[in-house]
Scaffold this active site. Structure first.
Site, PDB file in Angstrom:
ATOM      1  N   ASP A 426       0.866  -1.177   0.000  1.00  9.25           N
ATOM      2  CA  ASP A 426       0.000   0.000   0.000  1.00  9.25           C
ATOM      3  C   ASP A 426       0.910   1.237   0.000  1.00  9.25           C
ATOM      4  O   ASP A 426       2.115   1.135   0.256  1.00  9.25           O
ATOM      5  CB  ASP A 426      -0.878  -0.037   1.249  1.00  9.25           C
ATOM      6  CG  ASP A 426      -1.767   1.193   1.377  1.00  9.25           C
ATOM      7  OD1 ASP A 426      -2.312   1.630   0.357  1.00  9.25           O
ATOM      8  OD2 ASP A 426      -1.894   1.716   2.494  1.00  9.25           O
ATOM      9  N   PHE A 591      -9.972  20.724  -9.053  1.00  8.56           N
ATOM     10  CA  PHE A 591      -9.009  19.771  -9.617  1.00  8.56           C
ATOM     11  C   PHE A 591      -9.706  18.429  -9.840  1.00  8.56           C
ATOM     12  O   PHE A 591     -10.518  18.001  -9.036  1.00  8.56           O
ATOM     13  CB  PHE A 591      -7.836  19.580  -8.649  1.00  8.56           C
ATOM     14  CG  PHE A 591      -6.816  18.581  -9.127  1.00  8.56           C
ATOM     15  CD1 PHE A 591      -5.706  19.008  -9.848  1.00  8.56           C
ATOM     16  CD2 PHE A 591      -6.961  17.230  -8.874  1.00  8.56           C
ATOM     17  CE1 PHE A 591      -4.768  18.097 -10.300  1.00  8.56           C
ATOM     18  CE2 PHE A 591      -6.029  16.319  -9.329  1.00  8.56           C
ATOM     19  CZ  PHE A 591      -4.925  16.759 -10.036  1.00  8.56           C
ATOM     20  N   LYS A 614      -3.020  26.538 -10.802  1.00  6.96           N
ATOM     21  CA  LYS A 614      -1.880  25.656 -10.513  1.00  6.96           C
ATOM     22  C   LYS A 614      -2.213  24.264 -11.033  1.00  6.96           C
ATOM     23  O   LYS A 614      -3.375  23.837 -11.011  1.00  6.96           O
ATOM     24  CB  LYS A 614      -1.586  25.608  -9.012  1.00  6.96           C
ATOM     25  CG  LYS A 614      -2.704  25.021  -8.160  1.00  6.96           C
ATOM     26  CD  LYS A 614      -2.385  25.079  -6.677  1.00  6.96           C
ATOM     27  CE  LYS A 614      -3.523  24.458  -5.854  1.00  6.96           C
ATOM     28  NZ  LYS A 614      -3.323  24.614  -4.415  1.00  6.96           N
ATOM     29  N   ARG A 648       7.220  16.269  -5.577  1.00  3.85           N
ATOM     30  CA  ARG A 648       6.013  16.491  -6.365  1.00  3.85           C
ATOM     31  C   ARG A 648       5.998  17.954  -6.804  1.00  3.85           C
ATOM     32  O   ARG A 648       6.152  18.852  -5.986  1.00  3.85           O
ATOM     33  CB  ARG A 648       4.769  16.196  -5.530  1.00  3.85           C
ATOM     34  CG  ARG A 648       4.706  14.784  -5.014  1.00  3.85           C
ATOM     35  CD  ARG A 648       3.507  14.549  -4.132  1.00  3.85           C
ATOM     36  NE  ARG A 648       2.267  14.792  -4.865  1.00  3.85           N
ATOM     37  CZ  ARG A 648       1.071  14.445  -4.387  1.00  3.85           C
ATOM     38  NH1 ARG A 648       0.975  13.867  -3.213  1.00  3.85           N
ATOM     39  NH2 ARG A 648      -0.015  14.687  -5.087  1.00  3.85           N
ATOM     40  N   ASP A 731      -4.922   5.890  -4.435  1.00  6.12           N
ATOM     41  CA  ASP A 731      -4.671   7.282  -4.821  1.00  6.12           C
ATOM     42  C   ASP A 731      -4.767   7.492  -6.326  1.00  6.12           C
ATOM     43  O   ASP A 731      -4.734   6.550  -7.117  1.00  6.12           O
ATOM     44  CB  ASP A 731      -3.273   7.702  -4.357  1.00  6.12           C
ATOM     45  CG  ASP A 731      -3.320   8.339  -2.978  1.00  6.12           C
ATOM     46  OD1 ASP A 731      -4.408   8.389  -2.401  1.00  6.12           O
ATOM     47  OD2 ASP A 731      -2.264   8.773  -2.490  1.00  6.12           O
ATOM     48  N   ASN A 867      -8.578  -1.095   4.260  1.00  3.08           N
ATOM     49  CA  ASN A 867      -8.659  -1.395   2.823  1.00  3.08           C
ATOM     50  C   ASN A 867      -7.592  -2.380   2.377  1.00  3.08           C
ATOM     51  O   ASN A 867      -7.628  -2.856   1.241  1.00  3.08           O
ATOM     52  CB  ASN A 867      -8.546  -0.099   1.998  1.00  3.08           C
ATOM     53  CG  ASN A 867      -7.233   0.616   2.229  1.00  3.08           C
ATOM     54  OD1 ASN A 867      -6.762   0.725   3.357  1.00  3.08           O
ATOM     55  ND2 ASN A 867      -6.618   1.097   1.169  1.00  3.08           N
ATOM     56  N   ASP A 868      -6.641  -2.688   3.240  1.00  9.69           N
ATOM     57  CA  ASP A 868      -5.556  -3.606   2.876  1.00  9.69           C
ATOM     58  C   ASP A 868      -5.775  -5.014   3.414  1.00  9.69           C
ATOM     59  O   ASP A 868      -4.960  -5.907   3.151  1.00  9.69           O
ATOM     60  CB  ASP A 868      -4.221  -3.077   3.413  1.00  9.69           C
ATOM     61  CG  ASP A 868      -3.896  -1.693   2.892  1.00  9.69           C
ATOM     62  OD1 ASP A 868      -4.074  -1.477   1.681  1.00  9.69           O
ATOM     63  OD2 ASP A 868      -3.496  -0.825   3.683  1.00  9.69           O
TER      64      ASP A 868
END
Length: 1204
Positions: A426, A591, A614, A648, A731, A867-868
């Protein structure tokens, strides 16, 4: 009860796109039909209609057993082992006249073995039970009646209950949002435990329940909800609410899922829809599987092989015995007169020789049963438990900040830790620590910021030098152990623009607009601490929070937001003082993954219309105006440097709007926003596209998605060990790719194979709404992209090019279909790294299953959220991160650690040791297998029985006393193996980490191959032959003592047994690499205990001790020949192994043999020699910062070549 004053900010005015009204179109028409039959009576959980539906309670169980199922299920687990079934059958036969030994000596070892293993299983499951109790006993406020709310335990909740959840609490079940502390009933929800995302989601209740904002409001509240049945889909919910005789449609916007957390909202009220195992997060998990290691499965196959040998020995012996028995009486003459064939039972009756042979076969099957090591399983269980304790007590895997050590929650899979081929990880909370830091920026073509990223730090350590950055001609050296930033989210260091110094820069006007943009272009909410006056921010994503914090620290403090305005405390570049400035907020263009940018339109106090934007460089640079590209080249170069450092990046730009252009845009935008058609989002995007153009470049930001400490180094070391690493995350693709660069799974120059469904054809079909056409086109597109990827891989065969596969969740759904999954797996295996984005929990589990079954190799899954869970349970080994958010992953894991970086030591050190100790403990040239040793010593012992049987014409007479045989595996030879399995080390932990390729010995299973197993079996046969023939020939034809007495069965048996005990223990001593006091005690103590046992057992009444009565004290000990024979036999038996081992170690060493020579010859600190050995562990297509450092010169050469 008193309720806090409600907040008046209408978030729905800001988040207009995500909080729209639902309609009864589409799936709502299915309510009441199959799959949509659930009926919830809100605030009436005890009414008759609710009780007859018999919905489950809210108790959640992750244990493997219950009180009722423990004995049958645990016994089933024990008798899945073929050896245990065999010993149960022989134990039953031991009560018959066929038995060559007493029933007690046969049954007692089996009871001890089964009982010890069941106790271990019970203890491990009780630990899981305690964690379940902790989870189920959490408290939440529930409506008791008459508008009164009070705390109750989670497990007591029922479908229809009204609960009140307060800020920073987890939702105890799947709830329908009724109202919140905000007037328009919205709330912030963090779903990190479900989908791995840290950005906050906005949920909004139905307008009809907005008024339920106090405890007393629920005194007379009644409603009926009809919705879908429990299912695993986290992102869908279909239902309706009947309230005051009106029907209202429900969507996922009103559903609050268990294991998500309430954030930035004082409280919410909700109705319980799904409880316990009906909740979506639990539906995504599976029952705890019964996991068995590959070595244990192979052990069963070896036992089957030994059964075949045992059967063959018994069959051959029985045939020969039948022939001999038939010939015992010939013309009245008795050949074997001592068996009295003229007056005997059916067991030796020459007239019924076939019957005697059949009965002898059963006797032989019991007698040769010592070929099967009954103590093997229990000894390995004990070793595994002790190994688990060492893992738990390892201080180098203890996380001091959270006070959490490593925890092996099951010991069944210790050796699997040394055989991992693929890690499926994950991202959020596993690789990262859920925080962003503003660390660098490029403004007006000038790079600012001297912060050091984890990737840069790791690369510098690799080179063995401190960090050096050249800025404005100066050298700035950063120590690799620099202190942590004082301000969360802000790790920026550059005196040129800090403390208001930016006003002195040549392009201060551009810096001013840059900082304004950071402070304005976002959707964050400020929160003021009334006690201290400090401002904190709640943002949809961590990077937004980092931007706002950076703006504040650099002089532009965002402190207030209303529905129509944003207020800042700005730094006046002329006076140097701060003043309040308010911008009128006109529009927010949100976004999303297709736009890859965000814009806000504001009007400043001077009346100018400004659009701040941006976004990703791939979409922003092409939207720049011709006169807005002044700094494009420098900014692009800086962004490449930032990407190399694992950061990033976002491009920042702005433009001024004229009134007419904005008026026209606003009309179209408002119309698109208020549309009720299915393609509303596309309409909004099209309108935004028209105005987001002709931008003027300001610069770029670089934030570090803060990795957990040591993640890049850990990934680099695992990659050098040859372990493949996949990232499965919920993600967005952009976020996952950035993290890939940050942790060096991706690097500049690595070829990316991206599979997604963002094609114009599929988007057009989605607008039309033809689901079958969309499915057909999507499947074809994914298949085509996989084929293209395979072509690229094939073309690059033989080159040093590295590929990365990146696939989104929609595409993954088709890639995992039966007709496509094998091609997808083949493509993924050919890539250096794999990243699966937008993956649901079910998809994570399916990918894990595909890798596990498709490759046949050991898989390890690691994650920290609910979730894992499916992924952890599906993998061969599930590792849970015991982070700050929830315990669901830890409760479902096999091993829990506090940080991802501990995986390096867990696998490369403990994994290697456990695999080696369990499957191999210094073989002929380096390592003797603990399991091979078990088979060796049992074959050595068992074949002496067989050879004596042949010597005695297969009469069924054992060579040894009953208790000699029973205690052989329990006391005299097993304890040294336990010490070897717990303490022995072929190389130290430091060398395990220094030479990661050593780990491949476990992945390739070189220490437990069939060749090694058969070679040790052959060694056992040879040892048995040498022991038997030397002992019998030395004692057969001469006097044994001074008085002329010859050797009897009891003396020969005792002498042979003594030689066997000495040989197998000395064989162990020759095999040990790392002696400890305990190993000396167990090896030599085992031999000494044999002599003490002879004295004690021989002193007991002959009715009990039988053939052992005073055999040592009166017969063996006084005889010189007994001691000489023992010495000669032991030396003769060990010489062949010793010679072979010495030659193999000196002239044909394996990789860890080379490492041992480095240590023995004193080359540990010789960097050139060590580097030569280490080079074998580096591969051209590997990932990690080592590969990044190696690839950079090649990339620069290629760039220079392209320019020329």
């Amino acid at each position: 009860m008193n309720t806090p004053r409600r907040k008046k900010l209408h978030f729905s005015k800001i988040y207009a796109f995500s909080c729209g009204r639902a309609s009864f179109k589409g799936d709502h028409s299915q309510i009441g039909g199959p799959g949509f039959s659930r009926v919830v009576f809100c605030n009436e959980p005890e009414c008759f209609e609710a009780s007859i539906r018999n919905y489950g309670d809210n108790y959640v169980r992750s244990t493997k057993y219950t009180l009722a199922t423990f004995f049958p299920k645990s016994l089933f687990e024990q008798f899945r082992r073929a050896a245990n079934i065999y010993f149960l059958l022989t134990g039953c036969l031991s009560f018959t006249a066929l038995s060559p030994y007493t029933p007690v000596s046969a049954i007692l070892p089996l009871i001890v073995v089964i009982g010890a293993t069941m106790v271990k299983e019970a203890i491990e499951d009780w630990r899981r039970k305690k964690q379940d109790i902790e989870m189920n006993n959490r408290k939440v406020k529930v409506h008791l009646g008459d508008g009164i709310f009070d705390y109750t335990e989670w497990k007591n909740l029922r479908v229809g209950d009204i609960v009140k959840v307060e800020k920073d609490e987890f939702f105890p079940a799947d709830l329908l949002l009724l109202s919140s502390s905000y007037e328009d009933a919205v709330c912030y929800v963090e779903t990190m435990n479900l989908d791995g995302e840290t950005n906050l989601k906005i949920k909004q209740a139905l307008e009809v329940t907005l008024g339920l904002h106090e405890d007393s409001s629920f005194k007379d509240f009644r409603s009926v909800i009809k919705c879908e049945d429990p299912n695993a889909n986290l992102y869908s919910f279909v239902g309706n609410m009947e309230f005051e005789e009106q029907q209202y449609p429900l969507t996922p916007q009103q559903l609050l899922l268990r294991e998500s957390k309430l954030r930035n909202t004082d409280y919410i009220y909700g109705a319980v829809i799904f409880t316990g195992h009906d909740t979506k997060v639990i539906q995504n998990s599976t029952d705890p599987p019964s996991k068995r290691s590959r070595i244990e499965k192979r052990m069963d196959r070896i036992v089957y092989f030994l059964f075949c040998i045992l059967f063959l020995m018994s069959f051959v012996g029985s045939i020969l015995f039948g022939i001999s028995t038939g010939d015992d009486l010939e013309n009245g003459r008795m050949k074997r007169w001592y068996l009295r064939p003229d007056d005997t039972t059916v067991f030796y009756d020459p007239k019924r020789a076939p019957n005697a042979a059949i009965l002898h076969f059963l006797t032989a099957m019991m007698l040769y049963g010592y070929l099967i090591p009954i103590s093997l399983y229990v000894s390995i269980e004990i070793v595994k438990v002790l190994q688990s304790i060492f893992i738990n007590q390892d201080l180098q895997m203890y996380h001091e900040e959270s006070d959490k050590p490593a925890r092996a929650r099951t010991s069944n899979l210790n050796e699997e830790l040394g055989q991992v081929d693929t890690i499926l990880s994950d991202k959020t909370g596993t690789l990262t620590c859920n925080s962003m830091e503003f660390i660098k920026c490029s403004v007006a073509g000038t790079a600012y910021g001297r912060g050091v990223t984890e990737v840069e730090r790791a690369m510098s350590r690799r080179k063995g030098s401190p960090m050096v950055h050249e800025v404005e001609g100066e050298d700035h050296v950063e120590d690799s152990d620099e202190t942590k930033p004082l301000i969360k989210g802000f790790n920026f260091k550059d005196e040129r623009i800090m403390n208001g110094n930016w006003v002195k820069e040549p392009r201060s006007d551009v810096i001013h607009k840059f900082l304004c943009l950071l402070a304005i272009c976002h959707t964050a909410i400020p929160e003021v601490d009334e006690a201290t006056g400090e401002i904190s921010y709640e943002a949809e994503s961590p990077d937004e929070a980092a931007f706002v914090i950076a703006a504040r620290e650099l002089g532009f403090e965002f402190f207030k937001r209303t529905q129509t305005s944003i207020s800042l405390n700005e730094l006046d570049p002329i006076s140097g003082k701060r003043f309040e400035r308010t911008y009128k907020l006109l529009n927010i263009l949100e976004f999303n993954s297709s736009r890859k940018r965000m814009s806000v339109i504001v009007r400043n106090e001077e009346g100018k219309l400004l659009m701040f934007c941006k976004g990703a460089d791939s979409v922003m640079f092409k939207r720049l105006a011709k006169n807005g590209r002044e700094f494009e080249e420098q900014t692009g170069d800086h962004m490449n440097e930032y990407a190399d450092a694992g950061l990033r990046t976002l491009v920042l730009a702005y433009r001024e709007l004229d009134e007419e252009e904005y008026r026209k845009f606003n009309e179209e935008f408002t119309e698109a926003k208020n549309a009720v058609s299915a393609d509303r989002d596309e309409m909004v995007d099209e309108v935004a596209e028209k105005i987001e153009k002709d931008l003027i470049l300001l610069g770029a930001t670089a934030v570090e998605d803060k990795l957990q400490k040591g993640v890049p180094e850990c990934i680099d070391k695992l990659a050098q060990a040859g372990i493949k690493i996949w990232v499965l995350t919920g993600d967005k693709m952009e976020t996952a790719i950035n993290i890939g660069f940050a942790c060096s799974l991706l690097r500049q120059g690595m070829k990316q194979i991206i599979i997604n469904l963002e094609t114009s054809e599929i988007k057009a079909l989605e607008k039309e709404g033809d689901k079958s056409a969309i499915t057909k086109a999507s499947r074809a597109s994914v298949l085509h992209q996989i084929n293209e990827g395979m072509t690229r891989l094939t073309v690059s065969t033989g080159s040093s090019e590295a590929f990365a596969l990146i696939i989104d969740g929609k595409s993954l759904a088709y890639a995992l279909e039966d007709d496509c999954k094998n091609m997808f797996l083949k493509l993924a295996i050919g890539c250096a790294s794999v990243i699966c984005c937008r993956s649901s929990p079910k998809q994570k589990a399916l990918v894990t299953r595909l890798v596990k079954t498709g490759t046949g190799k050991t898989t390890l899954a690691i994650g920290d959220g609910a979730n894992d869970v499916g992924m952890l349970q599906e993998a061969d080994i599930g590792v849970g991160i015991s982070g700050v958010e929830g315990m669901q992953a830890v409760m479902s894991s096999d091993i829990a650690i506090a940080q991802f970086r501990f995986l390096e030591r867990l696998l490369l050190v403990h994994g290697h040791w456990c695999y080696r100790r369990i499957s191999s403990m210094v073989m002929t040239y380096i390592v003797l297998s603990a399991i091979c040793y078990f088979f060796y010593k049992n074959i050595t012992f068992g074949f002496t029985l067989f050879l004596f049987e042949a010597y005695a014409s297969f009469s069924g007479q054992p060579a040894y006393n009953d208790w000699y045989m029973s205690l052989y595996n329990v006391f005299f030879t097993s304890l040294p193996v336990l010490a070897l399995g717990v303490f022995d080390q072929d190389v130290s932990a430091r060398f395990c980490l220094k030479f990661p390729l050593l780990y491949q010995e476990g992945v390739q299973n070189v220490l437990f191959s069939w060749l090694r197993i058969l070679s040790w079996m052959l060694n056992g046969v040879c040892s048995a032959i040498i022991i038997f023939f030397l002992c019998t020939n030395a004692m057969e034809h001469q006097a044994f003592r001074k008085g002329g007495e010859v050797v009897g069965l009891e003396i020969l048996g005792t002498t042979m047994y003594t030689c066997v005990v000495w040989v197998v223990n000395c064989q162990m001593a020759l095999s040990v690499s790392y002696f400890t006091l305990i190993q000396h005690l167990f090896i030599w103590g085992g031999i000494a205990f044999w002599y003490l046992f002879l004295l004690a057992y021989g002193a007991i009444s002959p009715t009990i001790s039988t053939t052992a009565y005073k055999v040592f004290i009166e017969a063996c000990a006084p005889a010189t020949s007994y001691w000489l024979v023992t010495l000669f036999v032991v030396i003769s038996t060990l010489i062949p192994y010793f010679v072979y081992s010495a030659i193999r170690m000196r002239f044909f060493p394996m990789y860890h043999g080379m490492i041992q020579w480095i240590r023995l010859e004193g080359h540990c600190d010789d960097p050139e020699y060590c580097n030569m050995v280490r080079q074998r562990s580096l591969r051209a297509t590997t990932v990690g910062f080592t590969a990044r450092v190696a690839a950079k010169p090649n990339r620069l050469k290629e760039k220079c070549h392209n320019k020329t």
